[in-house]
Design a protein around this motif. Structure first.
Motif, short mmCIF file in Angstrom:
data_model
loop_
_atom_site.label_atom_id
_atom_site.label_comp_id
_atom_site.label_asym_id
_atom_site.label_seq_id
_atom_site.Cartn_x
_atom_site.Cartn_y
_atom_site.Cartn_z
N ALA A 285 -22.61 -7.87 -0.49
CA ALA A 285 -21.68 -8.38 0.51
C ALA A 285 -20.57 -7.35 0.69
O ALA A 285 -20.32 -6.52 -0.19
CB ALA A 285 -21.10 -9.73 0.10
N GLU A 286 -19.90 -7.45 1.85
CA GLU A 286 -18.78 -6.52 2.09
C GLU A 286 -17.51 -7.17 1.56
O GLU A 286 -17.03 -8.16 2.13
CB GLU A 286 -18.66 -6.19 3.57
CG GLU A 286 -17.59 -5.14 3.85
CD GLU A 286 -17.55 -4.69 5.30
OE1 GLU A 286 -16.80 -3.75 5.62
OE2 GLU A 286 -18.28 -5.30 6.12
N ARG A 287 -16.95 -6.60 0.51
CA ARG A 287 -15.75 -7.15 -0.11
C ARG A 287 -14.84 -5.99 -0.54
O ARG A 287 -15.33 -4.92 -0.94
CB ARG A 287 -16.09 -8.00 -1.32
CG ARG A 287 -16.92 -9.24 -1.01
CD ARG A 287 -17.11 -10.07 -2.26
NE ARG A 287 -17.79 -9.32 -3.31
CZ ARG A 287 -17.66 -9.57 -4.62
NH1 ARG A 287 -16.85 -10.56 -5.02
NH2 ARG A 287 -18.34 -8.88 -5.50
N TYR A 288 -13.53 -6.24 -0.47
CA TYR A 288 -12.56 -5.22 -0.86
C TYR A 288 -11.45 -5.88 -1.68
O TYR A 288 -11.13 -7.06 -1.50
CB TYR A 288 -11.93 -4.55 0.37
CG TYR A 288 -12.94 -3.91 1.27
CD1 TYR A 288 -13.35 -2.59 1.08
CD2 TYR A 288 -13.49 -4.64 2.34
CE1 TYR A 288 -14.29 -2.01 1.92
CE2 TYR A 288 -14.42 -4.05 3.17
CZ TYR A 288 -14.83 -2.74 2.96
OH TYR A 288 -15.76 -2.18 3.77
N LEU A 289 -10.89 -5.11 -2.56
CA LEU A 289 -9.74 -5.57 -3.33
C LEU A 289 -8.54 -4.74 -2.89
O LEU A 289 -8.52 -3.51 -3.02
CB LEU A 289 -9.97 -5.37 -4.83
CG LEU A 289 -8.86 -5.91 -5.75
CD1 LEU A 289 -8.81 -7.43 -5.67
CD2 LEU A 289 -9.10 -5.46 -7.19
N VAL A 290 -7.55 -5.43 -2.30
CA VAL A 290 -6.33 -4.76 -1.82
C VAL A 290 -5.23 -5.01 -2.84
O VAL A 290 -4.89 -6.16 -3.16
CB VAL A 290 -5.92 -5.30 -0.43
CG1 VAL A 290 -4.67 -4.57 0.04
CG2 VAL A 290 -7.05 -5.12 0.56
N SER A 291 -4.65 -3.93 -3.37
CA SER A 291 -3.60 -4.03 -4.39
C SER A 291 -2.29 -3.51 -3.83
O SER A 291 -2.25 -2.47 -3.14
CB SER A 291 -3.97 -3.22 -5.64
OG SER A 291 -5.19 -3.67 -6.17
N LEU A 292 -1.21 -4.21 -4.12
CA LEU A 292 0.12 -3.82 -3.66
C LEU A 292 0.99 -3.61 -4.89
O LEU A 292 1.10 -4.51 -5.74
CB LEU A 292 0.70 -4.90 -2.76
CG LEU A 292 2.05 -4.64 -2.07
CD1 LEU A 292 2.10 -5.39 -0.73
CD2 LEU A 292 3.19 -5.12 -2.95
N ARG A 293 1.60 -2.44 -5.01
CA ARG A 293 2.45 -2.14 -6.16
C ARG A 293 3.85 -1.77 -5.67
O ARG A 293 4.03 -0.86 -4.85
CB ARG A 293 1.88 -1.00 -6.99
CG ARG A 293 2.75 -0.63 -8.20
CD ARG A 293 2.09 0.43 -9.05
NE ARG A 293 0.91 -0.11 -9.70
CZ ARG A 293 0.91 -0.77 -10.85
NH1 ARG A 293 2.08 -1.01 -11.47
NH2 ARG A 293 -0.19 -1.22 -11.38
N GLY B 123 7.44 -1.94 -10.39
CA GLY B 123 6.28 -2.09 -11.26
C GLY B 123 5.50 -3.35 -11.05
O GLY B 123 4.39 -3.51 -11.58
N ARG B 124 6.07 -4.33 -10.31
CA ARG B 124 5.32 -5.55 -10.06
C ARG B 124 4.19 -5.29 -9.09
O ARG B 124 4.27 -4.43 -8.22
CB ARG B 124 6.25 -6.63 -9.51
CG ARG B 124 7.29 -7.15 -10.49
CD ARG B 124 8.14 -8.22 -9.85
NE ARG B 124 8.87 -7.68 -8.69
CZ ARG B 124 9.35 -8.45 -7.72
NH1 ARG B 124 9.15 -9.77 -7.74
NH2 ARG B 124 10.03 -7.89 -6.73
N SER B 125 3.07 -6.03 -9.24
CA SER B 125 1.91 -5.80 -8.37
C SER B 125 1.26 -7.13 -8.04
O SER B 125 1.46 -8.14 -8.72
CB SER B 125 0.90 -4.89 -9.07
OG SER B 125 0.40 -5.50 -10.25
N ARG C 82 6.47 -8.58 2.86
CA ARG C 82 6.64 -7.13 2.75
C ARG C 82 7.87 -6.83 1.89
O ARG C 82 8.96 -7.33 2.17
CB ARG C 82 6.81 -6.54 4.14
CG ARG C 82 7.10 -5.05 4.12
CD ARG C 82 7.24 -4.51 5.54
NE ARG C 82 7.57 -3.10 5.53
CZ ARG C 82 7.65 -2.35 6.63
NH1 ARG C 82 7.40 -2.90 7.82
NH2 ARG C 82 7.97 -1.06 6.55
N PRO C 83 7.72 -6.00 0.85
CA PRO C 83 8.87 -5.64 0.02
C PRO C 83 9.89 -4.85 0.83
O PRO C 83 9.55 -4.14 1.78
CB PRO C 83 8.27 -4.78 -1.09
CG PRO C 83 6.83 -5.14 -1.12
CD PRO C 83 6.46 -5.45 0.30
N ALA C 84 11.11 -4.96 0.44
CA ALA C 84 12.18 -4.25 1.15
C ALA C 84 12.15 -2.75 0.84
O ALA C 84 12.48 -1.93 1.70
CB ALA C 84 13.53 -4.85 0.76
N GLU C 85 11.77 -2.40 -0.38
CA GLU C 85 11.72 -0.99 -0.78
C GLU C 85 10.31 -0.44 -0.52
O GLU C 85 9.36 -1.20 -0.31
CB GLU C 85 12.10 -0.83 -2.25
CG GLU C 85 11.07 -1.34 -3.25
CD GLU C 85 11.13 -2.86 -3.43
OE1 GLU C 85 10.31 -3.37 -4.20
OE2 GLU C 85 12.00 -3.49 -2.79
#
Length: 723
Positions: A666-674, A678-680, A697-700
């Protein structure tokens, strides 16, 4: 040959006449060795061409350095061995059978110094460095000394006390020679045997084969000679005829004579007539047609690996159309053989003139075979006939040919068997990146190998991947690969453009390895694909800048999803040119993911034991390649919209312009935001896009990484920073 004729009336001879006759009788040529009565059969070149095993075969006495076939004097039956190769998951095992034999080959009936090269079916089995080109447990050389002990293998397999030591005869023993290279049979072997150091004088050869009956120096050396056959008188006759030599009794020995030298001068032909007109000297010259005008010398040529060579000398004479052929089982260079032919032709011409001289009986001390000069005439003669008739000494004289100048000659074009050193196996195992458009169910271990010498061909392989808990055979290596090390770090470069800035250098394993050019079409078809460190790259230009060093230009970088490794190489990292016929592919168990596996190779040149190498299985042959073209934009509401392009384990060439096959369940993706602190956070999505709402959306500034999720794990990430 000199003859002795006595015609003396009366009873017993005494006084000075009897003493002189006794001396002449004692100094005539020894008929046991040198009589020309009957036919003498000397050795022929073809006698050395084929290995035999017949009972009663004559064994040659070898001199100098020769190539001989030898005679098999002992052998075992063929010994069968089998090995089973694990076919891997879902594949049948393969059982292969191999055969070996142990045998002994007799080489010489006199002691030798050593054995150099060995040929099997015309190909080198043992090189000049003593290296064996095929697998053999042991090769033992017995030099034929009088203290020689029985071979330990033969003694262990034969009845105790019945194993001969073959003292005085040189032989070799092959122990467990593998026969796969020879059609599973004992090959036809020939041996380069060094019996004596340097060239051997003809006089020494004659003295040996006559058991000391002949002595003296002939001032003519041979690099090698085979005294072959049951008729040793024939051997000596062939040597003397070929070199224009003769013999004379000197005291109690027969001495070898050749060419001009110290000679007695005949100043007084004597008072008794020798010719029909009452002359004391008679001269006769045979017709030109009676002498050969063409002489062929057949010999063993060292420049042709001792194969038979032919040199000829020609002098066109009116009415002469006769060819003389000299077969000499001797090692002669082309120049030496041509000079020998010229000398034989000169002797044939000079030999047409004969002299008969009548002398007073007081000259009886001129021996048969002696050199003489005729007063007032140039040149020398040797006494070919000697007779005493009615107290008159009659000598038949033959001219002695002066030395011929060295003739120009060549051995012709030589196609010798290559003597390439094998060397130890060099092994490079690695998990295969996504080179082929195939979906694998288990990790794929690629093995490329070569040898430290250009003669290396293959090695048997064992694998320990932890699945069976022990080493298991996986067959043999593929064809020798071009491998080496990275000499300088190529630096970073984009994978979508041809890298024309980098001059990337590699050091290959040995000087016989080479790299070639490739045009754009060849590169597009996968040509010149190499693994440098962990990066797959291709190169269009290859320039040799040292014996083993090459400079690569016009690079296609980061091929097949390896752009992450671009510029991360370091000096000394592996370099391997990859092609279908040089890569052996082995499937490993899924349990090897994240672990090391070991590969062991054992080849002919691995005299110090098997060679072992380790590879890390990280799943690069199973995981999907990372997404590309990761971009972001901000919508009017402040949302962050992410898009990217999917890549697949299939359809790398993108032939039809349509989307490549998915290649996963299947078509699957893992999107990670850091975030910067250091929080993710992570989210799984089902297509090549994702929106981050403005409220989340983070400010920085923050980093986004996208990985494709495959059946066996996640791909490497595509990353971008959003400010």
């Amino acid at each position: 040959m000199a003859t002795l004729v006595l015609t003396v009336a009366g009873g017993a001879l005494g006084g000075p006449v009897g003493a002189a006759l006794g001396a002449a009788l004692g100094r005539t040529v020894d008929r046991e060795w040198l009589s020309d009565a009957g036919t003498r059969t000397g050795p022929r070149l073809t006698d050395l061409a084929v290995q035999t095993s017949s009972y009663g075969t004559q064994i040659p006495r070898l001199f100098g350095t020769m190539r001989v076939a030898g005679t098999v004097i002992w052998s075992t039956d063929l010994i069968e061995s089998s090995s089973t190769t694990d076919g891997g998951k879902g594949q049948p095992d393969t059982t292969r059978y191999s055969y070996s034999a142990s045998f002994a080959v007799l080489l010489s009936a006199r002691r030798i110094r050593t054995v150099r090269r060995i040929w099997a079916d015309g190909k080198l089995l043992r090189g000049a460095a003593g290296d064996l080109k095929s697998r053999c447990a042991a090769l033992r050389i017995h030099d034929g000394g009088e203290a020689q002990a029985p071979d330990p293998l033969i003694a262990s397999l034969e009845t105790t006390g019945r194993t001969p030591a073959h003292r005085g005869s040189a032989y070799v023993v092959f122990e467990a020679l593998q026969l796969a290279d020879f059609g599973n049979r004992i090959p036809s072997l020939t041996f380069e045997v060094e019996a004596d150091a340097g060239a051997v004088d003809l006089g020494s050869i004659a003295g040996d084969v006559s058991d000391g009956a002949i002595c003296g120096t002939a001032d003519f050396g041979l690099a090698g000679f085979s005294a072959y056959g049951s008729d040793m008188r024939g051997v000596i006759t062939r040597l003397s005829d070929a070199t224009g030599s003769w013999f004379v009794r000197d005291g109690g020995a027969v001495r070898w004579m050749r060419g001009p030298g110290e000679a007695a001068v005949l100043t007084d032909p004597g008072a008794r007539p020798a010719g029909e007109r009452g002359d004391a000297t008679r001269r006769s010259i045979a017709a030109a047609s009676s002498a050969a005008d063409r002489v062929l010398v057949r010999h063993y040529d060292p420049a042709r690996d001792y194969q038979a060579g032919v040199q000829q000398a020609v002098r066109h004479r009116c009415g002469a159309h006769r060819t003389e052929q000299i077969e000499l089982p001797a090692v002669l260079g082309a120049v030496e053989a041509r000079t020998l032919a010229e000398m034989a032709l000169a002797r044939a011409d000079l030999g047409r003139e004969r002299r008969r001289v009548a002398l007073d009986w007081t000259k009886i001390d001129i021996l048969p075979g002696s050199r003489v000069r005729l007063s007032g005439e140039p040149g020398q003669w040797h006494v070919a006939g000697w007779s005493l008739e009615a107290m008159t000494l009659i000598l038949d004289l033959v001219r002695i040919a002066p030395p011929e100048p060295v003739a120009a000659a060549t051995s012709g074009r030589v196609a010798a068997a290559p003597d390439l050193t094998i060397g130890a196996t060099v092994l490079a195992p690695f998990e295969l990146p996504l080179v082929r458009d195939e979906l694998y169910a288990t990790p794929q271990l690629a093995i490329v190998a070569a040898g430290q010498g250009a003669g290396w061909r293959s090695a048997a392989l064992l694998l320990d991947d932890g699945a069976a808990g022990a080493w298991r055979p996986i067959g043999a290596t593929a064809l020798p690969a071009v491998i080496g090390t990275v000499a300088n770090v190529p630096g970073t470069a984009p994978s979508a453009l041809e890298d024309r800035r980098t001059a990337f250098e590699v050091e290959l394993l040995h000087e016989r390895m080479a790299l070639t050019q490739a045009d754009t079409d060849a590169l597009d078809g996968g040509g010149n694909l190499a693994l440098a460190g962990d990066e797959l790259l291709q190169f269009a230009e290859a320039e040799q800048i040292g014996p083993r060093r090459w400079r690569l230009r016009r690079l296609w970088r980061g091929r097949r999803g390896t752009e992450h490794a671009t510029g991360r190489q370091k000096a000394g990292d592996r370099f391997a040119l990859l092609s279908a016929d040089t890569v052996k592919l082995v499937g490993t168990d899924l349990s090897t993911l994240g672990r090391d596996v070991s590969v062991q190779a054992s080849g002919v040149g691995d005299s110090k034991g098997p060679v072992e190498a380790v590879a890390r299985i990280d799943g690069r042959s199973l995981l999907p390649p990372g997404p590309v073209h990761l971009r972001w934009r901000q919508s009017g509401e402040g949302d962050v919209v992410l898009t990217w392009a999917r890549r697949s384990r299939l359809g790398w060439r993108w032939i039809d312009g349509a989307d490549v096959p998915l290649g996963e369940e299947a078509e699957r993706y893992l999107v990670s935001l850091r975030r910067g602190d250091g929080r993710s956070s992570e989210i799984e999505v089902g297509g090549p896009s994702h929106t981050i709402p403005a409220v989340e959306r983070p400010a920085e500034p923050f980093t986004v990484a996208v990985r494709q999720i495959g059946a066996h794990g996640r791909s490497l990430p595509a990353s971008t920073t959003i400010a």
